[in-house]
Design an enzyme around this catalytic site. Structure first.
Site, PDB file in Angstrom:
ATOM      1  N   LYS A  34     -48.850   6.247  77.887  1.00 19.83           N
ATOM      2  CA  LYS A  34     -49.433   6.827  79.112  1.00 19.83           C
ATOM      3  C   LYS A  34     -50.952   6.889  78.999  1.00 19.83           C
ATOM      4  O   LYS A  34     -51.670   6.505  79.915  1.00 19.83           O
ATOM      5  CB  LYS A  34     -48.869   8.237  79.361  1.00 19.83           C
ATOM      6  CG  LYS A  34     -47.450   8.242  79.882  1.00 19.83           C
ATOM      7  CD  LYS A  34     -47.374   7.728  81.307  1.00 19.83           C
ATOM      8  CE  LYS A  34     -45.976   7.307  81.677  1.00 19.83           C
ATOM      9  NZ  LYS A  34     -45.869   6.428  82.828  1.00 19.83           N
ATOM     10  N   SER A  76     -48.775  11.598  83.033  1.00 10.28           N
ATOM     11  CA  SER A  76     -47.945  12.730  82.640  1.00 10.28           C
ATOM     12  C   SER A  76     -48.799  13.794  81.972  1.00 10.28           C
ATOM     13  O   SER A  76     -49.802  13.486  81.316  1.00 10.28           O
ATOM     14  CB  SER A  76     -46.897  12.215  81.651  1.00 10.28           C
ATOM     15  OG  SER A  76     -46.323  13.282  80.959  1.00 10.28           O
ATOM     16  N   TYR A  98     -44.413   7.312  73.513  1.00 18.36           N
ATOM     17  CA  TYR A  98     -44.386   7.378  74.988  1.00 18.36           C
ATOM     18  C   TYR A  98     -45.718   7.915  75.514  1.00 18.36           C
ATOM     19  O   TYR A  98     -46.342   7.324  76.395  1.00 18.36           O
ATOM     20  CB  TYR A  98     -43.233   8.267  75.463  1.00 18.36           C
ATOM     21  CG  TYR A  98     -43.355   8.656  76.927  1.00 18.36           C
ATOM     22  CD1 TYR A  98     -43.131   7.714  77.931  1.00 18.36           C
ATOM     23  CD2 TYR A  98     -43.723   9.952  77.303  1.00 18.36           C
ATOM     24  CE1 TYR A  98     -43.270   8.062  79.267  1.00 18.36           C
ATOM     25  CE2 TYR A  98     -43.852  10.309  78.633  1.00 18.36           C
ATOM     26  CZ  TYR A  98     -43.621   9.360  79.620  1.00 18.36           C
ATOM     27  OH  TYR A  98     -43.768   9.699  80.943  1.00 18.36           O
TER      28      TYR A  98
HETATM   29  P1  NAD Z   1     -36.962   6.349  86.148  1.00 20.34           P
HETATM   30  O1  NAD Z   1     -36.509   5.768  84.856  1.00 20.34           O
HETATM   31  O2  NAD Z   1     -35.950   6.977  87.024  1.00 20.34           O
HETATM   32  O3  NAD Z   1     -37.746   5.239  86.992  1.00 20.34           O
HETATM   33  C1  NAD Z   1     -38.499   4.200  86.378  1.00 20.34           C
HETATM   34  C2  NAD Z   1     -37.994   2.880  86.965  1.00 20.34           C
HETATM   35  O4  NAD Z   1     -38.737   1.798  86.353  1.00 20.34           O
HETATM   36  C3  NAD Z   1     -36.514   2.623  86.715  1.00 20.34           C
HETATM   37  O5  NAD Z   1     -35.859   2.370  87.949  1.00 20.34           O
HETATM   38  C4  NAD Z   1     -36.496   1.366  85.806  1.00 20.34           C
HETATM   39  O6  NAD Z   1     -35.383   0.549  86.080  1.00 20.34           O
HETATM   40  C5  NAD Z   1     -37.827   0.726  86.144  1.00 20.34           C
HETATM   41  N1  NAD Z   1     -38.390  -0.126  85.099  1.00 20.34           N
HETATM   42  C6  NAD Z   1     -38.554   0.169  83.783  1.00 20.34           C
HETATM   43  N2  NAD Z   1     -39.111  -0.891  83.147  1.00 20.34           N
HETATM   44  C7  NAD Z   1     -39.290  -1.851  84.073  1.00 20.34           C
HETATM   45  C8  NAD Z   1     -39.811  -3.187  84.021  1.00 20.34           C
HETATM   46  N3  NAD Z   1     -40.210  -3.741  82.876  1.00 20.34           N
HETATM   47  N4  NAD Z   1     -39.871  -3.899  85.170  1.00 20.34           N
HETATM   48  C9  NAD Z   1     -39.441  -3.365  86.333  1.00 20.34           C
HETATM   49  N5  NAD Z   1     -38.926  -2.133  86.437  1.00 20.34           N
HETATM   50  C10 NAD Z   1     -38.858  -1.383  85.317  1.00 20.34           C
HETATM   51  O7  NAD Z   1     -38.139   7.381  85.801  1.00 20.34           O
HETATM   52  P2  NAD Z   1     -38.874   8.451  86.727  1.00 20.34           P
HETATM   53  O8  NAD Z   1     -38.524   9.804  86.250  1.00 20.34           O
HETATM   54  O9  NAD Z   1     -38.701   8.098  88.150  1.00 20.34           O
HETATM   55  O10 NAD Z   1     -40.374   8.181  86.274  1.00 20.34           O
HETATM   56  C11 NAD Z   1     -41.248   7.325  86.986  1.00 20.34           C
HETATM   57  C12 NAD Z   1     -42.581   7.262  86.251  1.00 20.34           C
HETATM   58  O11 NAD Z   1     -43.114   8.590  86.147  1.00 20.34           O
HETATM   59  C13 NAD Z   1     -42.488   6.723  84.841  1.00 20.34           C
HETATM   60  O12 NAD Z   1     -43.619   5.906  84.594  1.00 20.34           O
HETATM   61  C14 NAD Z   1     -42.538   7.968  83.981  1.00 20.34           C
HETATM   62  O13 NAD Z   1     -43.075   7.708  82.704  1.00 20.34           O
HETATM   63  C15 NAD Z   1     -43.453   8.859  84.798  1.00 20.34           C
HETATM   64  N6  NAD Z   1     -43.243  10.296  84.524  1.00 20.34           N
HETATM   65  C16 NAD Z   1     -41.994  10.835  84.645  1.00 20.34           C
HETATM   66  C17 NAD Z   1     -41.794  12.180  84.342  1.00 20.34           C
HETATM   67  C18 NAD Z   1     -40.417  12.778  84.429  1.00 20.34           C
HETATM   68  O14 NAD Z   1     -40.198  13.855  83.855  1.00 20.34           O
HETATM   69  N7  NAD Z   1     -39.479  12.193  85.160  1.00 20.34           N
HETATM   70  C19 NAD Z   1     -42.866  12.995  83.942  1.00 20.34           C
HETATM   71  C20 NAD Z   1     -44.139  12.418  83.859  1.00 20.34           C
HETATM   72  C21 NAD Z   1     -44.313  11.053  84.149  1.00 20.34           C
HETATM   73  N1  UFG Z   2     -35.282  22.525  76.362  1.00 18.32           N
HETATM   74  C1  UFG Z   2     -34.250  23.252  75.793  1.00 18.32           C
HETATM   75  N2  UFG Z   2     -33.038  22.637  75.659  1.00 18.32           N
HETATM   76  C2  UFG Z   2     -32.802  21.356  76.050  1.00 18.32           C
HETATM   77  C3  UFG Z   2     -33.868  20.624  76.638  1.00 18.32           C
HETATM   78  C4  UFG Z   2     -35.101  21.240  76.753  1.00 18.32           C
HETATM   79  O1  UFG Z   2     -34.422  24.404  75.421  1.00 18.32           O
HETATM   80  O2  UFG Z   2     -31.684  20.861  75.879  1.00 18.32           O
HETATM   81  C5  UFG Z   2     -36.592  23.180  76.537  1.00 18.32           C
HETATM   82  C6  UFG Z   2     -37.716  22.513  75.781  1.00 18.32           C
HETATM   83  O3  UFG Z   2     -37.788  22.998  74.472  1.00 18.32           O
HETATM   84  C7  UFG Z   2     -38.928  22.892  76.658  1.00 18.32           C
HETATM   85  C8  UFG Z   2     -38.347  22.945  78.073  1.00 18.32           C
HETATM   86  O4  UFG Z   2     -36.940  23.101  77.903  1.00 18.32           O
HETATM   87  O5  UFG Z   2     -39.374  24.177  76.318  1.00 18.32           O
HETATM   88  C9  UFG Z   2     -38.613  21.691  78.870  1.00 18.32           C
HETATM   89  O6  UFG Z   2     -38.181  20.550  78.125  1.00 18.32           O
HETATM   90  P1  UFG Z   2     -38.046  19.107  78.784  1.00 18.32           P
HETATM   91  O7  UFG Z   2     -37.513  18.201  77.742  1.00 18.32           O
HETATM   92  O8  UFG Z   2     -37.292  19.199  80.070  1.00 18.32           O
HETATM   93  O9  UFG Z   2     -39.542  18.744  79.184  1.00 18.32           O
HETATM   94  P2  UFG Z   2     -40.846  18.596  78.275  1.00 18.32           P
HETATM   95  O10 UFG Z   2     -41.847  19.567  78.826  1.00 18.32           O
HETATM   96  O11 UFG Z   2     -40.541  18.674  76.851  1.00 18.32           O
HETATM   97  O12 UFG Z   2     -41.282  17.101  78.556  1.00 18.32           O
HETATM   98  C10 UFG Z   2     -41.253  16.537  79.873  1.00 18.32           C
HETATM   99  C11 UFG Z   2     -41.028  15.039  79.769  1.00 18.32           C
HETATM  100  C12 UFG Z   2     -42.220  14.397  79.136  1.00 18.32           C
HETATM  101  C13 UFG Z   2     -43.465  14.775  79.865  1.00 18.32           C
HETATM  102  C14 UFG Z   2     -43.601  16.267  79.947  1.00 18.32           C
HETATM  103  C15 UFG Z   2     -44.791  16.656  80.762  1.00 18.32           C
HETATM  104  O13 UFG Z   2     -39.880  14.759  79.009  1.00 18.32           O
HETATM  105  O14 UFG Z   2     -42.088  13.022  79.197  1.00 18.32           O
HETATM  106  O15 UFG Z   2     -42.426  16.834  80.547  1.00 18.32           O
HETATM  107  O16 UFG Z   2     -44.766  16.013  81.990  1.00 18.32           O
HETATM  108  F1  UFG Z   2     -44.518  14.270  79.233  1.00 18.32           F
END
Ligand code: NAD
Ligand code: UFG
Length: 337
Positions: free
Chosen positions: A157, A129, A153
């Site tokens: 990562k 991330s 979190y």
């Molecule tokens: P998500 O929660 O939709 O998917 C993650 C999946 O992992 C879920 O289906 C959950 O049931 C499964 N899981 C969690 N713990 C587990 C375990 N112990 N054993 C087996 N399965 C397990 O999340 P996502 O948005 O699809 O994210 C996928 C990956 O990408 C994550 O590692 C997340 O940290 C990373 N990521 C997500 C974002 C984002 O904004 N969505 C940004 C950066 C990184």
């Molecule tokens: N924001 C609002 N109101 C809300 C939610 C968010 O104004 O209700 C704003 C935040 O302040 C920020 C922007 O919208 O300026 C984006 O916020 P998000 O929470 O959607 O995303 P972040 O960039 O804070 O964080 C996300 C994931 C993290 C990840 C990061 C970079 O939550 O896990 O993107 O990948 F690490």
């Protein structure tokens, strides 16, 4: 190739599974369904004509993982690579429950690595991330920027990145691709798969969608006094289908190299909170009422990628614009009402 996808029923994992199958790969999913639903498999089948083999497995349970590899070993088969999405991902929850986050994400990943080693599968793509860049010294952010995390979190990562990097030093057969995602939003254009968090969402797009759907009254915009064009926070929003395709491109890299390769997956463009709100209202013709609130602790002003390395080495670049991301996010909700 035969690919094991951890967390494959989740938001990004399900979209990646669709793109992998469409590219001719065989996908095997495991997930403990803690944050996703089994029905996703039917949607994947509708979209691709193939229902991927699924194991309900928890990566905290090594025997669950061994069982998957064992079943293929019996037929003299192995996985060409693992794409590792499984994990817990909510920043706020990680502050409240750090032990749960370290245990699930770190211990789970260590189990997965141990079992992969045991079955001689040493190629992995990992979901990292942009959070690992902390508060960057400048934007756009390149892969060689200093790393710094600010919450449990983010720590998990960065620790997972370090663990995976260390194993490539100890064993030259390992190949690791670390993909640092910026802000994934949107959904598959069919409306069959998408993001549907339980309760009050933490992230901007799921929150906007709930306000547009009148499930939540008003969006709080966290700060309008940042040093950005309109004062609200700027992020690099990327369509989840673009992100999914980035994994398909990264597969060739991971199977044909050793050591660690790191890529930003972002569009390279930054949009403010108000840009997203206004675009969403315009393309979907729905109001999204908002009120300006104070800054959210831990937020940074601006975060967007330099995606040049992924373009050069993976031949990948994001295609969908913000309008399309907003349209597909809303379409998913309307389709699933
Ligand atoms: P998500 O929660 O939709 O998917 C993650 C999946 O992992 C879920 O289906 C959950 O049931 C499964 N899981 C969690 N713990 C587990 C375990 N112990 N054993 C087996 N399965 C397990 O999340 P996502 O948005 O699809 O994210 C996928 C990956 O990408 C994550 O590692 C997340 O940290 C990373 N990521 C997500 C974002 C984002 O904004 N969505 C940004 C950066 C990184
Ligand atoms: N924001 C609002 N109101 C809300 C939610 C968010 O104004 O209700 C704003 C935040 O302040 C920020 C922007 O919208 O300026 C984006 O916020 P998000 O929470 O959607 O995303 P972040 O960039 O804070 O964080 C996300 C994931 C993290 C990840 C990061 C970079 O939550 O896990 O993107 O990948 F690490």
């Amino acid at each position: 190739m035969r690919i094991l996808v951890s967390g494959g029923t989740g938001f990004i994992g399900s979209h990646t599974t669709v793109e992998l199958i469409k590219s001719g790969h065989e996908v095997v999913i495991f997930d403990n369904l803690s944050n996703s639903k089994i029905d996703v498999l039917d949607s994947i089948q509708t979209l691709t004509g193939v229902k991927p083999k699924f194991f309900k497995a928890d990566m905290l349970n090594k025997d669950d993982l061994k069982q998957i590899f064992e079943e293929y070993k019996k037929e003299n088969k192995n996985f060409d690579a693992v794409i590792h999405f499984a994990g817990l991902k909510a920043v706020g929850e990680s502050v409240a429950k750090p032990v749960m986050y370290y245990k699930n994400n770190i211990a789970g990943t260590l189990n997965l690595i141990e079992v992969m080693n045991e079955y001689n599968c040493k190629k992995i793509i990992f979901s990292s991330s942009a959070t690992v860049y902390g508060s960057p010294k400048s934007v756009p952010i390149s892969e060689d920027f200093e790393l710094h995390t600010t919450n449990p979190y983010g720590n998990t990562k960065l620790m997972q990145e370090n663990i995976l990097s260390d194993i490539t030093v100890a064993d030259k057969e390992w190949s690791v691709v670390l993909l640092r995602y910026f802000n994934p939003i949107g959904a598959h254009e069919s409306g069959l798969i998408g993001e549907d968090p339980n309760g009050i969402p933490n992230n901007l797009m799921p929150y906007i969608v709930k306000v547009a759907d009148k499930k939540i009254e008003i969006l709080g915009v966290f700060g309008d006094d940042y040093d950005t064009p309109d004062g609200t926070g700027v992020r690099d929003y990327i369509h989840v289908v673009d992100l999914a395709r980035g994994h398909v491109c990264a597969l060739n890299k991971v199977v044909n190299s050793t050591g660690v390769n790191i890529y930003n997956l972002g569009t390279g463009k930054g949009y403010s909170v108000l840009d997203v709100v206004k675009t969403f209202e315009k393309v979907n013709n729905v109001p999204v009422p908002y009120v300006i609130k104070g800054r959210r602790p831990g937020d940074i002003a601006e975060c967007y990628a330099n995606p040049a390395k992924a373009k050069e080495e993976l031949n990948w670049e994001a295609e969908f614009d913000l309008e399309r991301m907003c349209k597909d996010a809303w379409n998913y909700v309307k389709t699933n009402k």
